[in-house]
Design a protein around this motif. Structure first.
Motif, PDB file in Angstrom:
ATOM      1  N   THR A 296      25.276   0.845 -10.083  1.00 44.61           N
ATOM      2  CA  THR A 296      26.647   0.565  -9.669  1.00 44.61           C
ATOM      3  C   THR A 296      26.941  -0.915  -9.875  1.00 44.61           C
ATOM      4  O   THR A 296      26.060  -1.760  -9.799  1.00 44.61           O
ATOM      5  CB  THR A 296      26.885   0.918  -8.194  1.00 44.61           C
ATOM      6  OG1 THR A 296      25.974   0.170  -7.390  1.00 44.61           O
ATOM      7  CG2 THR A 296      26.697   2.398  -7.945  1.00 44.61           C
TER       8      THR A 296
ATOM      9  N   PHE B 111      27.276   4.512 -12.812  1.00 49.45           N
ATOM     10  CA  PHE B 111      26.692   5.323 -13.877  1.00 49.45           C
ATOM     11  C   PHE B 111      25.427   5.965 -13.326  1.00 49.45           C
ATOM     12  O   PHE B 111      24.741   5.381 -12.502  1.00 49.45           O
ATOM     13  CB  PHE B 111      26.348   4.451 -15.093  1.00 49.45           C
ATOM     14  CG  PHE B 111      27.546   3.748 -15.675  1.00 49.45           C
ATOM     15  CD1 PHE B 111      28.293   4.345 -16.666  1.00 49.45           C
ATOM     16  CD2 PHE B 111      27.929   2.499 -15.212  1.00 49.45           C
ATOM     17  CE1 PHE B 111      29.404   3.705 -17.198  1.00 49.45           C
ATOM     18  CE2 PHE B 111      29.026   1.848 -15.731  1.00 49.45           C
ATOM     19  CZ  PHE B 111      29.766   2.459 -16.729  1.00 49.45           C
TER      20      PHE B 111
ATOM     21  N   VAL C 159      21.966   8.797 -14.389  1.00 48.65           N
ATOM     22  CA  VAL C 159      21.221   9.562 -15.381  1.00 48.65           C
ATOM     23  C   VAL C 159      20.187  10.415 -14.636  1.00 48.65           C
ATOM     24  O   VAL C 159      19.470   9.910 -13.785  1.00 48.65           O
ATOM     25  CB  VAL C 159      20.561   8.636 -16.436  1.00 48.65           C
ATOM     26  CG1 VAL C 159      19.613   7.665 -15.803  1.00 48.65           C
ATOM     27  CG2 VAL C 159      19.879   9.426 -17.510  1.00 48.65           C
TER      28      VAL C 159
ATOM     29  N   ASN D 131      17.118   2.170 -19.739  1.00 51.05           N
ATOM     30  CA  ASN D 131      17.474   2.117 -21.164  1.00 51.05           C
ATOM     31  C   ASN D 131      18.718   2.975 -21.417  1.00 51.05           C
ATOM     32  O   ASN D 131      19.666   2.545 -22.079  1.00 51.05           O
ATOM     33  CB  ASN D 131      16.293   2.592 -22.007  1.00 51.05           C
ATOM     34  CG  ASN D 131      16.401   2.142 -23.441  1.00 51.05           C
ATOM     35  OD1 ASN D 131      17.383   1.541 -23.832  1.00 51.05           O
ATOM     36  ND2 ASN D 131      15.381   2.439 -24.219  1.00 51.05           N
ATOM     37  N   ILE D 132      18.733   4.178 -20.867  1.00 45.83           N
ATOM     38  CA  ILE D 132      19.892   5.072 -21.041  1.00 45.83           C
ATOM     39  C   ILE D 132      21.130   4.497 -20.360  1.00 45.83           C
ATOM     40  O   ILE D 132      22.236   4.513 -20.912  1.00 45.83           O
ATOM     41  CB  ILE D 132      19.560   6.479 -20.494  1.00 45.83           C
ATOM     42  CG1 ILE D 132      18.459   7.127 -21.339  1.00 45.83           C
ATOM     43  CG2 ILE D 132      20.799   7.354 -20.468  1.00 45.83           C
ATOM     44  CD1 ILE D 132      17.909   8.403 -20.757  1.00 45.83           C
ATOM     45  N   LEU D 133      20.961   3.961 -19.144  1.00 43.15           N
ATOM     46  CA  LEU D 133      22.100   3.387 -18.414  1.00 43.15           C
ATOM     47  C   LEU D 133      22.705   2.203 -19.149  1.00 43.15           C
ATOM     48  O   LEU D 133      23.930   2.062 -19.219  1.00 43.15           O
ATOM     49  CB  LEU D 133      21.674   2.975 -17.000  1.00 43.15           C
ATOM     50  CG  LEU D 133      21.422   4.117 -16.023  1.00 43.15           C
ATOM     51  CD1 LEU D 133      20.807   3.589 -14.743  1.00 43.15           C
ATOM     52  CD2 LEU D 133      22.706   4.864 -15.725  1.00 43.15           C
TER      53      LEU D 133
ATOM     54  N   LYS E 244      22.718   1.734 -22.317  1.00 45.22           N
ATOM     55  CA  LYS E 244      23.467   2.265 -23.457  1.00 45.22           C
ATOM     56  C   LYS E 244      24.807   2.848 -22.981  1.00 45.22           C
ATOM     57  O   LYS E 244      25.828   2.702 -23.645  1.00 45.22           O
ATOM     58  CB  LYS E 244      22.646   3.345 -24.182  1.00 45.22           C
ATOM     59  CG  LYS E 244      21.515   2.740 -24.977  1.00 45.22           C
ATOM     60  CD  LYS E 244      20.677   3.808 -25.638  1.00 45.22           C
ATOM     61  CE  LYS E 244      19.465   3.170 -26.335  1.00 45.22           C
ATOM     62  NZ  LYS E 244      18.529   4.187 -26.814  1.00 45.22           N
ATOM     63  N   GLN E 245      24.826   3.508 -21.813  1.00 42.49           N
ATOM     64  CA  GLN E 245      26.069   4.050 -21.262  1.00 42.49           C
ATOM     65  C   GLN E 245      27.068   2.926 -20.966  1.00 42.49           C
ATOM     66  O   GLN E 245      28.259   3.060 -21.205  1.00 42.49           O
ATOM     67  CB  GLN E 245      25.809   4.818 -19.958  1.00 42.49           C
ATOM     68  CG  GLN E 245      25.233   6.183 -20.118  1.00 42.49           C
ATOM     69  CD  GLN E 245      25.053   6.870 -18.760  1.00 42.49           C
ATOM     70  OE1 GLN E 245      25.423   6.322 -17.716  1.00 42.49           O
ATOM     71  NE2 GLN E 245      24.502   8.060 -18.791  1.00 42.49           N
ATOM     72  N   VAL E 246      26.550   1.834 -20.438  1.00 46.75           N
ATOM     73  CA  VAL E 246      27.411   0.712 -20.059  1.00 46.75           C
ATOM     74  C   VAL E 246      27.949  -0.004 -21.297  1.00 46.75           C
ATOM     75  O   VAL E 246      29.001  -0.634 -21.249  1.00 46.75           O
ATOM     76  CB  VAL E 246      26.628  -0.271 -19.152  1.00 46.75           C
ATOM     77  CG1 VAL E 246      27.390  -1.540 -18.891  1.00 46.75           C
ATOM     78  CG2 VAL E 246      26.277   0.391 -17.850  1.00 46.75           C
ATOM     79  N   GLY E 247      27.239   0.113 -22.411  1.00 49.20           N
ATOM     80  CA  GLY E 247      27.685  -0.573 -23.621  1.00 49.20           C
ATOM     81  C   GLY E 247      26.796  -1.740 -23.971  1.00 49.20           C
ATOM     82  O   GLY E 247      27.075  -2.493 -24.886  1.00 49.20           O
TER      83      GLY E 247
ATOM     84  N   TYR F  56      22.808  -3.312 -24.904  1.00 50.75           N
ATOM     85  CA  TYR F  56      21.755  -2.942 -25.850  1.00 50.75           C
ATOM     86  C   TYR F  56      20.438  -3.424 -25.301  1.00 50.75           C
ATOM     87  O   TYR F  56      20.305  -4.557 -24.845  1.00 50.75           O
ATOM     88  CB  TYR F  56      22.028  -3.591 -27.201  1.00 50.75           C
ATOM     89  CG  TYR F  56      20.930  -3.340 -28.211  1.00 50.75           C
ATOM     90  CD1 TYR F  56      20.743  -2.077 -28.756  1.00 50.75           C
ATOM     91  CD2 TYR F  56      20.062  -4.359 -28.580  1.00 50.75           C
ATOM     92  CE1 TYR F  56      19.725  -1.845 -29.673  1.00 50.75           C
ATOM     93  CE2 TYR F  56      19.059  -4.135 -29.484  1.00 50.75           C
ATOM     94  CZ  TYR F  56      18.894  -2.867 -30.035  1.00 50.75           C
ATOM     95  OH  TYR F  56      17.891  -2.635 -30.918  1.00 50.75           O
TER      96      TYR F  56
END
Length: 165
Positions: free
Chosen positions: A128, A136, A138, A153-155, A157-160, A162
């Motif tokens: 958050t 977000f 996962v 890593n996934i979060l 990528k969700q946030v934008g 890298y």
């Protein structure tokens, strides 16, 4: 600080610090009894509920009855300054939370979901951003370090963002 750069250099080169200038307040509210009277009333009013406190107009009217020759604005300026300098004495009962932009909070949580017709608990990594109230999540198979790093890593990528790896 409102000083010349040469003065600042002089203090930086030597072991002296500039002394704060104490300005003496002038005017009838400070030099006569009126400021002390208003201060006493304001201290008394701090103990009362907000609706029972005197207004600035009531204070001005009471001062006029006592022989005050100043204006309503003079009283308002004095009260405003008094309030600014005596804020620490008021206990609000809470402390304001500060959420700087760009800070995130990450934690594991458990969510209920329907899987094959049954209600099951699913572990989730939740990120958050309190400044914007964005969130977000996962789903993950467990709550361990490997799942944590994979979920981050996934979060990201969700946030934008890298993340190498």
């Amino acid at each position: 600080m409102g000083i010349n750069w040469r003065t600042a250099k002089k203090y930086a080169d030597e072991n002296q610090l500039p002394k704060q200038k104490a300005f003496k307040k002038k005017g009838m509210m400070y030099e006569e009894k009126w400021g002390v009277i208003v201060s006493d009333w304001l201290f008394e009013d701090l103990k009362l509920r907000k609706k029972l406190r005197r207004t600035k107009k009531q204070i001005f009217e009471e001062l006029k009855e006592m022989g005050f020759q100043g204006s309503y604005r003079t009283v308002c300026y004095f009260i405003s300054e008094w309030m600014n300098t005596h804020q620490e004495e008021k206990d609000k009962g809470y402390e304001r939370l500060e959420h700087p932009p760009g800070e995130a909070q990450v934690d594991f949580g458990v969510m209920e979901a329907v899987q094959d017709g049954e209600i099951v608990d699913i572990h989730a990594l939740i990120m958050t951003f309190p400044h914007s109230n964005a969130g977000f999540a996962v789903p993950l198979p467990a709550e361990n370090q490997e799942c944590f790093l994979h979920g981050l890593n996934i979060l990201f990528k969700q946030v934008g963002g890298y993340l190498k790896g």
